[in-house]
Structure formats: structure tokens, C-alpha cells
Enzyme design. Structure first.
Site, PDB file in Angstrom:
ATOM      1  N   HIS B  37       9.366   3.417  29.933  1.00  0.00           N
ATOM      2  CA  HIS B  37       8.299   2.717  30.655  1.00  0.00           C
ATOM      3  C   HIS B  37       7.501   3.690  31.517  1.00  0.00           C
ATOM      4  CE1 HIS B  37       9.879  -1.184  29.448  1.00  0.00           C
ATOM      5  NE2 HIS B  37       8.808  -1.738  29.987  1.00  0.00           N
ATOM      6  N   LYS B 102      17.558  -9.170  31.022  1.00  0.00           N
ATOM      7  CA  LYS B 102      18.416 -10.059  31.808  1.00  0.00           C
ATOM      8  C   LYS B 102      18.132  -9.785  33.270  1.00  0.00           C
ATOM      9  CE  LYS B 102      22.049  -6.782  32.415  1.00  0.00           C
ATOM     10  NZ  LYS B 102      22.741  -6.403  33.632  1.00  0.00           N
TER      11      LYS B 102
END
Lengths: 280, 183
Positions: B37, B102
Site C-alpha cells: 500500500h 478483518k
């Protein structure tokens, strides 16, 4: 004086790294089953079912329960009448971790420097805690620690006047704030007393106690029970999707402390509380 | 009953999905975690292209275990999504339509999801062996030097997930917790 060979330690650690990551201990599996049977949320029950299927699959197929195969945390109890020949104990453990993670197809998750962050490529170094004990045996426990849950752990230096309530509230708050992040249902390790680092160490060590086994001191056994009950009222539930199973165990370990202090540490584990041990 | 969905996602499908829906995802998803990222956002800042066109795509936050011989992939459950929060809104602006991970997301991510229309799915953390069985192919497409953190193109079939945050901002973590909270 008993001699133990460097190579035997390497092999033992290699095997422990692999088996800890592939085969979930029966106390954890039984704990998950117990809580599955009384989980009130249908989606929570489904998650617990899937976690049990996952553990079974990992065992059958010899593969890691979770892709976060952790930082290897190693607890060593070295008998004072043991002599290690052929190399250092420290290097034997690191070499065992290196081989175990490679042969077991486990993920390399360690960066060499916390800020400059380059992967070491072999999952070393392990974090090793040594204890010298009487006797001529060498006990090694390998506990791979995933960081989804490690990151949600916390430590606080409470005041003695905060007392039992202060400790209780801090543990519950830490779990509540962790929410879905540490892959609930959790195993919650609590260390109370000692100094700052001792409390953290105790919290980690508390995670090694089998799920379902209470602290031998009835006072702390009672506190564990009350904490577990309160934590399971938080509603977080399996995977944070809502439910009555937020934790399957709370384990407390304590140590004498200073007249002025009340250190408390909370080390959170995910549902896959992994550890294996051997005695050489 | 789980809803079967195809990846990449269409605008209509994104609107249909509601927090709490169980889904089975089939099609292409891309993997990326913290390091990838960071690299993608830095590439955008330099005016460079991303490793793949974000429009309609799903990113799965995962760093898989190495595949054993004869296997497609090793264990590959989701990692904690919150660590990607700082990088996510800019990718959503580029068309990212879905994320699988999650754990909690921050306000800026949720606002960006509502504004541009994106969905956040939760996979079962720690069910890495189970999820590995739904991955049919795996190919590294960028940042190979990052090892487990490299960007991979996965083809998945009936990948099990739950809609955690929908494109209206409804959040199952809040709804679910409220329903069972007794303190």
C-alpha cells in the site's frame, strides 16, 4: 554434568516451530467446541464451526492454521547441570527457527529493524526468554505469536489504590477496544505485579497455560472466572460479528511488586493460541 | 444463505450488498498489505501508474504462507485492515470497489466508501487453511521484493466472507456488538 548436543536442540526447535503452527492443541480445540455449543449468535456459531474445520484441515493437510505464523517466542528452562556441546544454545535456537520456518513452508514475518523494515528472510531472530533451573534437563517451549492480537495488547502502571477494580476494568477495557482486530474469540493473558517488563513477561507466560485450567490460587481463579464472564458480555463475539463468545479463557499470572506500584499487562492471543514444548 | 458474487464488482452489486450479508466471492482479487500500500500510494504521488487498474477491483489484505510443492498457495487468511486505513481513501478515489480483511476501519475510510461506493468484507481471521482451498491460481504481479507482501493476482472460487461495512456506511461490527452487549 549432562551434555546436550547443539544439533539435537536445532532439530527440536525446528520440529516445535512446525508442529505449533500446524496442530492446534486439544485444550484450545475443546475450548472452542465448548463455547460453540453455547454461542447465542447464529453467525457467531457459524464462525466457530469454521474455525474448528480450519484447525482440522490444517492438521490433516499439514499446513499452518493461520498465515501469520508469527514471531517465534521461545521459553527456555535450562537445567544448571547441563552443558551444551558443539555450539551455543542461543544460535541453536535461532538455527532451529530458521530451519523450521523454511521446511514447514511458514511465512517469514520478521523485519530486521523496526523503523527501516527490511524482511530478514528466515523469520529470525526469535524472542528468547531464558530461565536457569535446577536439574540436568532442557525444556523448550515454542509459541509463535501473531501480531493481529499482539498489536492489541496493553500495559498500565496502576496505583495501588486502584486495586482489584482498577485491574479488572483495565483488562475489560483493553479487550473491548481490541474489538474485532485480534481475531476473537481471544485467549487473554494477564500479568499483575513485578516491574513493568516483568508484568509483560507474565502476561505472555499466562497464555501458555492450557485453556480451561485456572490459577491455583482461588482468589485469582475467581477473578479469571469473573473477567471471562464480563468479557463475554461485551457482545464482540467470534470475529467481532456480534455474539456471546469474545474470549475462551482469561489466564492471570502474578508476582510480588513494590509498595508503590501495581503494574498490569494484558497480552491478547487470537483463537489459535499456539504453543508446543519438549524436554531434552 | 450466502449470496454468490463476481469480482470485479459492478456499481449495482455494490449498492445491493448490505452489512451482515454472507457472500461467496468468485473471480479475481488482488492482494496487498502495509508495504505494498505504501508503495502504491508513493507511486501515485510521483504520478506513476498503479500495478493494476483499481476500477471495480477488490483488494484482499493478506500475506500468504509459501505454497508447498503441488499446492496453489499456503495458508492465506486476512490480516488486520486498520493498518491500511491511511492509504485506503486515495485508492477508493481511483476506483477501488471492495476490500477484504478483518477488524475495524477508521472514519475517513468509511466516509470515502460512502462517497465513492465501496464495500468492506470480513473474512475469517485465522482460517488460513480453509481459505487456501478457495484459491485457484496465484501470480505475483508487482513488488516481488516484498516477499509475502508482494502484490498478487488471485483467482478465487466461493471465497467465504461477510459484508462488514456496506456502501451506505452500515457497520456489522457495531450492529452485531449492540445486539449481544449486556454491559
Amino acid at each position: 554434568m549432562r551434555e546436550i548436543d547443539y544439533k539435537d536442540i536445532v532439530n527440536a526447535v525446528e520440529n516445535l516451530c512446525i508442529s505449533a503452527n500446524y496442530y492446534l492443541n486439544s485444550d484450545v480445540v475443546d475450548g472452542l467446541k465448548r463455547f460453540r455449543d453455547r454461542e447465542e449468535s447464529p453467525i457467531g456459531k457459524d464462525v466457530l464451526d469454521k474455525l474448528l474445520i480450519n484447525a482440522e484441515l490444517a492438521r490433516e493437510k499439514d499446513m499452518p492454521i493461520c498465515q501469520d505464523t508469527g514471531m517465534a517466542v521461545v521459553f527456555v528452562e535450562l537445567g544448571q547441570d547441563v552443558h551444551i556441546k558443539g555450539g551455543s544454545l542461543h544460535e541453536a535456537i535461532q538455527q532451529g527457527v530458521r530451519q523450521g520456518y523454511k521446511k514447514g513452508y511458514l511465512r517469514n514475518s520478521i523485519v530486521k529493524d523496526p523503523l527501516r523494515r527490511v524482511n530478514t528472510g528466515d523469520n529470525t531472530p526469535a524472542v528468547i526468554h531464558y530461565e536457569v533451573v535446577p536439574g540436568d534437563k532442557l525444556k523448550i517451549i515454542v509459541a509463535p505469536k501473531g501480531f493481529g492480537s499482539e498489536n492489541m495488547s496493553a500495559l498500565k502502571m496502576l496505583k495501588p489504590s486502584d486495586g482489584e477494580k482498577g485491574v479488572f476494568d483495565f483488562v475489560v477495557r483493553t479487550v473491548d477496544e481490541a474489538g474485532a482486530n485480534p481475531c476473537p474469540p481471544m485467549v487473554v493473558g494477564v500479568g499483575i505485579g513485578g516491574t513493568m517488563e516483568k508484568a509483560a513477561y507474565l502476561a505472555k507466560k499466562a497464555l501458555l497455560r492450557p485453556v480451561g485450567l485456572s490459577n491455583p490460587d482461588p482468589y485469582y481463579a475467581d477473578m479469571e472466572k469473573k473477567l471471562l464472564k464480563e468479557i463475554n458480555k461485551l457482545g464482540i463475539g467470534p470475529q467481532g460479528l456480534g455474539g456471546t463468545t469474545t474470549a475462551i479463557a482469561v489466564n492471570i499470572e502474578v508476582f510480588p511488586t513494590h509498595i508503590a506500584g501495581l503494574p498490569v499487562a494484558v497480552n491478547i492471543s487470537c483463537h489459535a493460541m499456539r504453543h508446543k514444548e519438549t524436554i531434552i | 444463505m450466502a449470496i454468490r458474487i463476481e469480482a470485479p464488482l459492478t456499481k449495482e452489486k455494490i449498492k445491493d450488498l448490505k452489512a451482515g450479508d454472507s457472500v461467496l466471492i468468485s473471480g479475481v482479487v488482488y492482494t496487498a498489505r502495509d508495504a505494498a500500500h505504501k508503495k502504491m500510494v508513493e507511486a501515485l504521488e510521483r504520478g506513476e501508474e498503479l500495478p493494476f487498474d483499481m476500477r471495480g477491483q477488490i483488494i484482499y489484505y493478506v500475506g500468504p504462507c509459501p505454497a508447498k510443492p503441488g499446492h496453489v498457495i499456503g495458508s492465506c487468511g486476512p490480516t488486520t485492515s486498520g493498518r491500511m486505513d491511511a492509504y485506503t481513501p486515495v485508492l477508493i478515489e481511483k476506483g477501488l470497489a471492495g476490500m477484504i480483511g478483518k477488524g475495524l476501519r477508521d472514519r475517513t475510510v468509511i466516509e470515502s466508501m460512502i462517497q465513492h461506493g465501496a464495500v468492506y468484507f470480513g473474512a475469517i481471521g485465522g482460517a488460513g487453511a480453509l481459505i487456501a482451498g478457495t484459491v485457484k491460481s496465484e501470480e505475483i504481479i508487482a513488488y516481488e521484493e516484498l516477499g509475502p507482501e508482494a502484490v498478487r493476482k488471485l483467482v478465487v472460487e466461493d471465497f467465504p466472507a461477510v459484508v462488514i461495512i456496506d456502501s451506505q456506511g452500515n457497520n456489522l461490527y457495531e450492529i452485531g456488538k449492540r445486539a449481544y452487549r449486556k454491559v
